[in-house]
Write a protein that holds these residues in place. Structure first.
Motif, PDB file in Angstrom:
ATOM      1  N   ARG A  26       0.828  -1.204   0.000  1.00  0.00           N
ATOM      2  CA  ARG A  26       0.000   0.000   0.000  1.00  0.00           C
ATOM      3  C   ARG A  26       0.863   1.256   0.000  1.00  0.00           C
ATOM      4  O   ARG A  26       1.696   1.455   0.888  1.00  0.00           O
ATOM      5  N   VAL A  27       0.686   2.104  -0.995  1.00  0.00           N
ATOM      6  CA  VAL A  27       1.375   3.391  -1.056  1.00  0.00           C
ATOM      7  C   VAL A  27       0.529   4.401  -0.296  1.00  0.00           C
ATOM      8  O   VAL A  27      -0.623   4.651  -0.639  1.00  0.00           O
ATOM      9  N   TYR A  28       1.088   4.992   0.736  1.00  0.00           N
ATOM     10  CA  TYR A  28       0.310   5.822   1.649  1.00  0.00           C
ATOM     11  C   TYR A  28      -0.006   7.203   1.088  1.00  0.00           C
ATOM     12  O   TYR A  28       0.792   7.782   0.340  1.00  0.00           O
ATOM     13  N   ASN A  29      -1.168   7.720   1.490  1.00  0.00           N
ATOM     14  CA  ASN A  29      -1.460   9.128   1.241  1.00  0.00           C
ATOM     15  C   ASN A  29      -0.826   9.939   2.368  1.00  0.00           C
ATOM     16  O   ASN A  29      -0.143   9.391   3.248  1.00  0.00           O
ATOM     17  N   ALA A  82       0.853   8.314   5.708  1.00  0.00           N
ATOM     18  CA  ALA A  82       2.302   8.393   5.861  1.00  0.00           C
ATOM     19  C   ALA A  82       2.672   9.047   7.183  1.00  0.00           C
ATOM     20  O   ALA A  82       3.609   8.615   7.873  1.00  0.00           O
ATOM     21  N   SER A  83       1.966  10.079   7.572  1.00  0.00           N
ATOM     22  CA  SER A  83       2.232  10.775   8.834  1.00  0.00           C
ATOM     23  C   SER A  83       1.969   9.869  10.028  1.00  0.00           C
ATOM     24  O   SER A  83       2.658   9.948  11.052  1.00  0.00           O
ATOM     25  N   THR A  84       0.972   9.001   9.901  1.00  0.00           N
ATOM     26  CA  THR A  84       0.593   8.116  10.996  1.00  0.00           C
ATOM     27  C   THR A  84       1.486   6.892  11.099  1.00  0.00           C
ATOM     28  O   THR A  84       1.841   6.460  12.201  1.00  0.00           O
ATOM     29  N   ASN A  85       1.884   6.346   9.958  1.00  0.00           N
ATOM     30  CA  ASN A  85       2.535   5.046   9.939  1.00  0.00           C
ATOM     31  C   ASN A  85       4.054   5.075   9.821  1.00  0.00           C
ATOM     32  O   ASN A  85       4.683   4.011   9.809  1.00  0.00           O
ATOM     33  N   ASP A  89       9.115   7.445  -1.867  1.00  0.00           N
ATOM     34  CA  ASP A  89       8.928   8.848  -2.269  1.00  0.00           C
ATOM     35  C   ASP A  89       7.743   9.489  -1.558  1.00  0.00           C
ATOM     36  O   ASP A  89       7.780  10.674  -1.206  1.00  0.00           O
ATOM     37  N   GLN A  90       6.690   8.735  -1.334  1.00  0.00           N
ATOM     38  CA  GLN A  90       5.516   9.283  -0.655  1.00  0.00           C
ATOM     39  C   GLN A  90       5.846   9.669   0.784  1.00  0.00           C
ATOM     40  O   GLN A  90       5.402  10.710   1.279  1.00  0.00           O
ATOM     41  N   ILE A  91       6.631   8.851   1.448  1.00  0.00           N
ATOM     42  CA  ILE A  91       7.048   9.166   2.820  1.00  0.00           C
ATOM     43  C   ILE A  91       7.917  10.423   2.817  1.00  0.00           C
ATOM     44  O   ILE A  91       7.722  11.340   3.626  1.00  0.00           O
ATOM     45  N   ARG A  92       8.856  10.454   1.890  1.00  0.00           N
ATOM     46  CA  ARG A  92       9.786  11.586   1.819  1.00  0.00           C
ATOM     47  C   ARG A  92       9.046  12.893   1.529  1.00  0.00           C
ATOM     48  O   ARG A  92       9.369  13.947   2.104  1.00  0.00           O
ATOM     49  N   LYS A  93       8.053  12.856   0.644  1.00  0.00           N
ATOM     50  CA  LYS A  93       7.299  14.068   0.305  1.00  0.00           C
ATOM     51  C   LYS A  93       6.564  14.618   1.516  1.00  0.00           C
ATOM     52  O   LYS A  93       6.514  15.840   1.725  1.00  0.00           O
ATOM     53  N   VAL A  94       6.001  13.739   2.328  1.00  0.00           N
ATOM     54  CA  VAL A  94       5.301  14.179   3.532  1.00  0.00           C
ATOM     55  C   VAL A  94       6.286  14.786   4.520  1.00  0.00           C
ATOM     56  O   VAL A  94       6.035  15.840   5.111  1.00  0.00           O
ATOM     57  N   TRP A  95       7.415  14.153   4.702  1.00  0.00           N
ATOM     58  CA  TRP A  95       8.421  14.666   5.640  1.00  0.00           C
ATOM     59  C   TRP A  95       8.966  16.027   5.202  1.00  0.00           C
ATOM     60  O   TRP A  95       9.275  16.879   6.040  1.00  0.00           O
ATOM     61  N   ASP A  96       9.070  16.211   3.900  1.00  0.00           N
ATOM     62  CA  ASP A  96       9.600  17.491   3.400  1.00  0.00           C
ATOM     63  C   ASP A  96       8.651  18.652   3.684  1.00  0.00           C
ATOM     64  O   ASP A  96       9.060  19.817   3.629  1.00  0.00           O
ATOM     65  N   LEU A  97       7.402  18.343   3.967  1.00  0.00           N
ATOM     66  CA  LEU A  97       6.423  19.388   4.271  1.00  0.00           C
ATOM     67  C   LEU A  97       6.370  19.716   5.762  1.00  0.00           C
ATOM     68  O   LEU A  97       5.710  20.674   6.168  1.00  0.00           O
ATOM     69  N   GLN A  98       7.072  18.925   6.573  1.00  0.00           N
ATOM     70  CA  GLN A  98       7.011  19.084   8.023  1.00  0.00           C
ATOM     71  C   GLN A  98       8.393  19.402   8.587  1.00  0.00           C
ATOM     72  O   GLN A  98       9.406  18.969   8.037  1.00  0.00           O
ATOM     73  N   GLY A 146       8.606   2.245  10.656  1.00  0.00           N
ATOM     74  CA  GLY A 146       7.373   2.342   9.882  1.00  0.00           C
ATOM     75  C   GLY A 146       6.554   1.078   9.920  1.00  0.00           C
ATOM     76  O   GLY A 146       6.995   0.007  10.363  1.00  0.00           O
ATOM     77  N   LYS A 147       5.341   1.212   9.451  1.00  0.00           N
ATOM     78  CA  LYS A 147       4.377   0.108   9.365  1.00  0.00           C
ATOM     79  C   LYS A 147       3.995  -0.056   7.902  1.00  0.00           C
ATOM     80  O   LYS A 147       3.539   0.891   7.263  1.00  0.00           O
ATOM     81  N   LEU A 148       4.214  -1.250   7.368  1.00  0.00           N
ATOM     82  CA  LEU A 148       3.905  -1.548   5.982  1.00  0.00           C
ATOM     83  C   LEU A 148       2.697  -2.477   5.922  1.00  0.00           C
ATOM     84  O   LEU A 148       2.573  -3.391   6.744  1.00  0.00           O
ATOM     85  N   LEU A 149       1.832  -2.234   4.930  1.00  0.00           N
ATOM     86  CA  LEU A 149       0.637  -3.053   4.757  1.00  0.00           C
ATOM     87  C   LEU A 149       0.550  -3.549   3.314  1.00  0.00           C
ATOM     88  O   LEU A 149       0.753  -2.773   2.367  1.00  0.00           O
TER      89      LEU A 149
END
Length: 490
Positions: free
Chosen positions: A273-276, A280-283, A447-456, A316-319
């Protein structure tokens, strides 16, 4: 003695730390075992000015042998050196002439392996000139080995792959990940598919969760300049951890061949599962080590900016959204400056639906979950935790471990990861190398994880050297009413 393999090796970055510390000693091991014998040659290349004799002496030194060691001296007699600018087209003509000479001298049948231990920005340049200047125009095989990092995100990785694909097809490209050369990583397939007892339980009906831990005791050392532009997410999760997870999650292949094994790993990664943004922030959580006893904070390390927000820890948590694993989480964690150096996989099985031993009148503690632990390093082995009755009156239960560890004799005889992988390249066996599809799916997830982190903006530093990371890593799993199998002060 092993079957002899024939090939010319051309090492780009041939005077680097990796070459001297890992590659040449691994090749010497293959030489002593007979995989390399008479029909092989090595050309080392870099910008450094060296004669063949100077290069051979450097290689001898890297082997840790005396100059009077006849076997080592004969081994390095197959080595030559060419000072080389990878961006200069003319230099490839010189290289071609030298390669042809070695091919004739050692009867190599035109077999060539190009090992690129360079900055990724040069991969396409080197591959292009190898093709255009005729170094691949032989009657033998041509294979190119690529060291990580293979890009820093999906887009850059795709560009690298397209550049390489202009000169080499996918079967000729070997993206090396030394973790896949480790004995116990390869044992994952043996344990899963060689034991009916294990494979029949290897699904969401019986497994509660799977945990993968890659713990490093040291900090960034001399790698700060590289590491601050990479971090734990790119440096460890995208490649090593994702490869381990894919072996744990894949379906049984039709046959034990590189084509079929890779196909099943790709299927598993496709179902990851690719996180939204919210997921991503939660997991996923990140960390950066602060100061400790006689230890500087990451931001105070040499060549690290004092305001760096680079991650030195990831959990992290992967599903997986497929029939086998739906609802069963894979928890991962890795970091620097942790309690110890080790790699392990913990498979936590579900507890019995009814614990008949823990009724109040029995005064017995609840049953613990069965856990299969695969110890990858520094010690290789397995441990299976079961529940059993204690000795004595009454009926109390306690967990016991059934352990197996590779003994010192077998451990000494175990091939080093690079030794095993270099041998596989000569065989043309891509089983323990990453395919482009595997790399691409791993990058899409990361990349999805990294994009979220770059915003925080993180609150760094947030963990102490010698711990197992920030408190948020424990909260990540306790939120699901679970806990890390390996934890401090348990």
């Amino acid at each position: 003695m092993a079957a002899e393999r024939t090939s010319l090796f051309i090492f780009f970055g041939g005077t680097g730390d990796l070459a001297y510390r890992k590659l040449y000693p691994s090749m010497f091991n293959l030489y002593k075992k007979g995989t390399l014998r008479e029909h092989f040659g090595v050309i080392g290349t870099s910008r450094e000015k060296l004669t063949d004799e100077q290069f051979q002496q450097n290689v001898l030194k890297s082997l840790g042998t005396a100059k009077t060691d006849k076997e080592a001296v004969k081994f390095v007699s197959h080595f030559g050196y060419e000072a080389h600018d990878v961006t200069d087209k003319a230099h490839y003509q010189v290289m071609k002439k030298r390669a042809d000479e070695m091919d004739k001298k050692f009867k190599l049948n035109g077999n060539r392996i190009f090992y690129l231990s360079l900055a990724p920005s040069f991969f396409g340049t080197v591959a292009g000139y190898l093709k255009s200047e005729g170094l691949t125009d032989t009657d033998g095989f041509d294979r190119v080995v690529i060291e990580k990092p293979f890009g820093r995100d999906f887009d850059s990785a795709q560009q690298l792959n397209e550049a390489l694909s202009k000169s080499f097809d996918e079967k000729q490209i070997f993206r090396i990940d030394h973790y896949l050369g480790k004995e116990m990583i390869q044992n994952i397939e043996a344990v899963r598919f060689g034991n009916t007892l294990v494979e029949s339980l290897w699904n969401n009906r019986y497994i509660d969760n799977i945990q993968v831990t890659l713990s490093e005791k040291l900090g960034v050392e001399e790698r700060a300049s590289y590491y601050d532009n990479s971090g734990a997410l790119r440096d460890m999760v995208q490649n090593h951890i994702m490869q381990i997870v894919s072996l744990l999650a894949m379906e049984q292949p039709v046959s034990f061949t590189d084509v079929d094994i890779r196909a099943e790993k790709v299927k598993a990664l496709r179902s990851l599962r690719v996180y939204n943004v919210a997921e991503a922030s939660t997991n996923f959580v990140r960390g950066q080590y602060g100061p400790g006893d006689n230890q500087r904070a990451y931001r105070d390390e040499d060549n690290v900016p004092h305001d760096s927000n680079n991650d030195t820890f990831v959990a992290g948590k992967l599903l997986f959204d497929n029939y086998r694993w739906s609802g069963t989480p894979f928890y991962i964690r890795t970091g620097k400056m942790l309690a110890d150096k080790f790699t392990r996989v913990d498979v936590v099985f579900k507890k019995p639906l009814i614990d008949i031993f823990s009724f109040p009148q029995n005064h017995n503690a609840p049953l613990e979950a069965n856990v299969l632990t695969m110890y990858i390093e520094p010690h290789a082995g397995f441990s299976l935790r079961l529940n059993a009755k204690t000795n004595g009156q009454g009926f109390q239960t306690k967990p016991i471990n059934l352990d197996y560890f590779v003994d010192a004799k077998d451990s000494k005889a175990t091939p080093e990861p690079y030794e095993r992988l270099i041998h596989d390249v000569m065989k043309g066996d891509g089983t323990n190398f990453s395919s482009w599809q595997e790399v691409s799916y791993a990058w899409r997830f990361v990349d999805q994880i990294r994009k979220v982190w770059d915003l925080q903006k993180p609150e760094f530093p947030n963990y102490t050297p010698g711990s197992m990371g920030p408190a948020a890593a424990d909260e990540l799993i306790t939120r699901d009413h679970r806990q890390w199998v390996y934890r401090l002060n348990k």
